[in-house]
Design an enzyme around this catalytic site. Structure first.
Site, short mmCIF file in Angstrom:
data_model
loop_
_atom_site.label_atom_id
_atom_site.label_comp_id
_atom_site.label_asym_id
_atom_site.label_seq_id
_atom_site.Cartn_x
_atom_site.Cartn_y
_atom_site.Cartn_z
N GLY A 21 0.77 -1.23 0.00
CA GLY A 21 0.00 0.00 0.00
C GLY A 21 0.80 1.28 0.00
O GLY A 21 0.21 2.36 0.02
N GLY A 32 3.68 -3.79 -3.73
CA GLY A 32 3.80 -4.02 -5.16
C GLY A 32 4.04 -2.71 -5.88
O GLY A 32 5.10 -2.44 -6.45
N ARG A 73 -6.82 1.83 -14.91
CA ARG A 73 -6.86 2.68 -13.70
C ARG A 73 -7.55 4.04 -13.94
O ARG A 73 -8.35 4.46 -13.12
CB ARG A 73 -5.44 2.89 -13.14
CG ARG A 73 -4.79 1.58 -12.65
CD ARG A 73 -3.51 1.83 -11.85
NE ARG A 73 -3.81 2.36 -10.56
CZ ARG A 73 -3.75 3.62 -10.22
NH1 ARG A 73 -3.30 4.51 -11.07
NH2 ARG A 73 -4.08 4.01 -9.01
N TYR A 112 -10.75 4.24 -11.55
CA TYR A 112 -10.51 5.06 -10.35
C TYR A 112 -10.46 6.56 -10.67
O TYR A 112 -10.21 7.36 -9.77
CB TYR A 112 -9.16 4.72 -9.69
CG TYR A 112 -8.93 3.29 -9.29
CD1 TYR A 112 -9.84 2.62 -8.46
CD2 TYR A 112 -7.78 2.63 -9.70
CE1 TYR A 112 -9.60 1.31 -8.08
CE2 TYR A 112 -7.52 1.32 -9.31
CZ TYR A 112 -8.45 0.67 -8.50
OH TYR A 112 -8.19 -0.62 -8.12
N CYS A 156 -16.06 1.00 -26.70
CA CYS A 156 -17.38 1.63 -26.75
C CYS A 156 -17.83 1.91 -25.33
O CYS A 156 -18.86 1.41 -24.87
CB CYS A 156 -18.36 0.74 -27.47
SG CYS A 156 -17.80 0.39 -29.14
N GLU A 157 -17.02 2.64 -24.61
CA GLU A 157 -17.29 3.03 -23.22
C GLU A 157 -16.71 4.42 -23.08
O GLU A 157 -15.53 4.63 -23.38
CB GLU A 157 -16.53 2.11 -22.25
CG GLU A 157 -17.14 0.75 -22.02
CD GLU A 157 -18.42 0.81 -21.20
OE1 GLU A 157 -18.67 1.85 -20.56
OE2 GLU A 157 -19.16 -0.18 -21.23
C1 LIG Z 1 -2.88 -5.63 -3.50
C2 LIG Z 1 -2.25 -6.14 -2.28
C3 LIG Z 1 -0.93 -5.80 -1.98
C4 LIG Z 1 -0.11 -4.86 -2.81
O1 LIG Z 1 -0.61 -3.57 -2.82
P1 LIG Z 1 0.27 -2.39 -3.45
O2 LIG Z 1 -0.68 -1.22 -3.48
O3 LIG Z 1 0.64 -2.82 -4.83
O4 LIG Z 1 1.44 -2.19 -2.59
C5 LIG Z 1 -0.36 -6.38 -0.86
N1 LIG Z 1 -1.04 -7.22 -0.06
C6 LIG Z 1 -2.31 -7.57 -0.33
C7 LIG Z 1 -3.00 -8.51 0.57
C8 LIG Z 1 -2.96 -7.03 -1.43
O5 LIG Z 1 -4.23 -7.38 -1.68
#
Ligand SMILES: *Cc1c(COP(=O)(O)O)cnc(C)c1O
Length: 420
Positions: A232, A276, A312, A316, A343-344
């Protein structure tokens, strides 16, 4: 608009586009490696630190292998993701299986792979006991619910409304049950934010997990092997956003570790993360060609990528910076919507964006798509997923996923003349 640095120039990309038709993704290996090292170094004070890269962000084994070489593990939420990890050489407990609503067959597969089972519910204890047996190491995903309301954000929502994890009371019941079943090694996980740019939020999460570690030791005599703060960490998608200072983050969490964990005798306690986005996000680019220009009530530039290649912005309303190759320094004085061919009407990469005057054939680079980009692709409107390329540190380019073909699209149809 500021010019953002690119690891390639127009002539290099024109040359590549001759071999690999646009749209394609290209990832910058050297920057990904440096960045992975930076995160690990920021937590060097913690002997058990490891980032488990969330495979869903960029599920390409070439990239996973690179991250494995940098010492990362993976975070998987499905069996195919576990298989991708293993193919990339990341095996056993270096795989965190943080799944939810998990089919029995996937628990069986993850257990067979020796992955860490991070359970999403109390009922999963008996579920795994029935289907695959209970391993010696088990982790729970904690959902603090109202205790952290306001912590979530647009992408993940409030913890109380999130389907994930166990409540606080259930956690204690769960560990007690595991203990009585003979489990001897324990982990604790949470994930309450996504694309978060505020350091305090992660420090709060660490504090929350450290205090649970203390409480579990006191009340149940359970000593956690590690806590997993989840992923996150956000990235500055917009030029005005400030990136998270990873070194400051590592220091701040180290400080509360020394304040809370060391004096209580729980040191060493491993600290894991599952980022990630912050690892690969800024170092992936979607390259697309302008194919049409249209002026009606607004001005449009049509490109050969569409929302099926990057959704995205569509789902979002996410901002992604766009560079027009060779025109980086031209005045950005034409306001356009940059659109794909679905077509969106939400198939737009940018809305009312001042860009240089764009001609057909110009190459556009959409920034910060190295995570949750290609991976979220789909085939609506019979659109095909694009190729992925890797820019290696020596400047060579490797083809790490081919573009889908019409035959791929027809492959699952049971209709004479279309399928094979
Ligand atoms: C999506 C997710 C992540 C990675 O999130 P990032 O925003 O890419 O860092 C890590 N752990 C879980 C359980 C997730 O669902």
């Amino acid at each position: 608009m500021p010019t953002l640095p690119l690891p390639f120039d127009e002539s290099q990309i024109r040359d590549l586009a001759g071999r690999y038709p646009t749209p394609f993704y290209i990832y910058d290996e050297a920057s990904i490696r440096n960045n992975a090292r930076r995160l690990t170094t920021a937590f060097a004070w913690c002997p058990g630190f490891r980032n488990h890269f969330a495979v869903k962000a960029t599920p390409n084994p070439h990239l996973l292998k690179i991250l494995g070489e940098e010492g990362f593990g993976t975070d998987c939420s499905s069996l195919p993701e576990v298989m991708l990890s293993e193919a990339a050489g990341i095996v056993g407990e270096r795989i965190m299986f943080t799944s939810n609503n998990t089919p029995a067959s996937e628990f069986v597969g993850a257990r067979t792979a020796g992955a860490v089972l991070n359970l999403d519910d109390l009922t999963h204890i008996s579920f795994i006991a029935e289907h695959c047996g209970i391993p010696e190491l088990v982790s729970f995903r904690y959902n603090p619910g109202p205790l952290r309301d306001g912590a979530g954000n647009q992408i993940i929502g409030n913890p109380e409304d999130a389907k994930y994890g166990l409540t606080r009371d259930q956690l204690f019941t769960g560990y007690e049950e595991l203990k009585s079943l003979g489990v001897s090694r324990f982990g604790l996980h949470t994930m309450v934010v996504s694309n978060e740019l505020n350091i305090d939020s992660f420090v709060e999460t660490a504090r929350m997990l450290f205090s649970l570690a203390l409480e579990l030791a006191e009340t149940l005599d359970i000593r956690l092997e590690w806590v997993n703060l989840g992923g996150g960490i956000g990235i500055p998608y917009h030029p005005d956003d400030q990136p998270i200072d990873l070194e400051a983050l590592g220091l701040a969490i180290g400080e509360i570790y020394r304040e809370m964990i060391v004096p209580s005798g729980l040191d060493p306690l491993g600290v894991l993360m599952e980022n990630g986005r912050v690892i690969t996000g800024p170092y992936g680019y979607l390259v697309t060609t302008a194919i049409h220009e249209k002026r009606i009530y607004k001005n449009y530039v049509g490109v050969d990528a569409c929302m099926a290649n990057l959704m995205r912005p569509g789902i979002y309303g996410a901002y992604h910076h766009i560079s027009v190759l060779g025109k980086e320094d031209a005045p950005h004085d034409v306001v356009v919507d940059v659109v794909g061919s679905l077509c969106e009407n939400n198939d737009k990469f940018a809305i009312d964006r001042p860009l240089p005057a764009i001609q057909r054939g110009d190459l556009l680079v959409i920034h910060d798509v190295g995570a949750h980009g290609h991976a979220m692709g789909f085939q609506y409107n019979a659109k095909l997923r694009s190729a992925e390329l890797l820019l290696e540190p020596d400047g060579k380019v490797r083809h790490i996923r081919r573009a889908e073909t019409i035959d791929d699209y027809f492959a699952t149809l049971t209709f004479p003349g279309l399928s094979h």
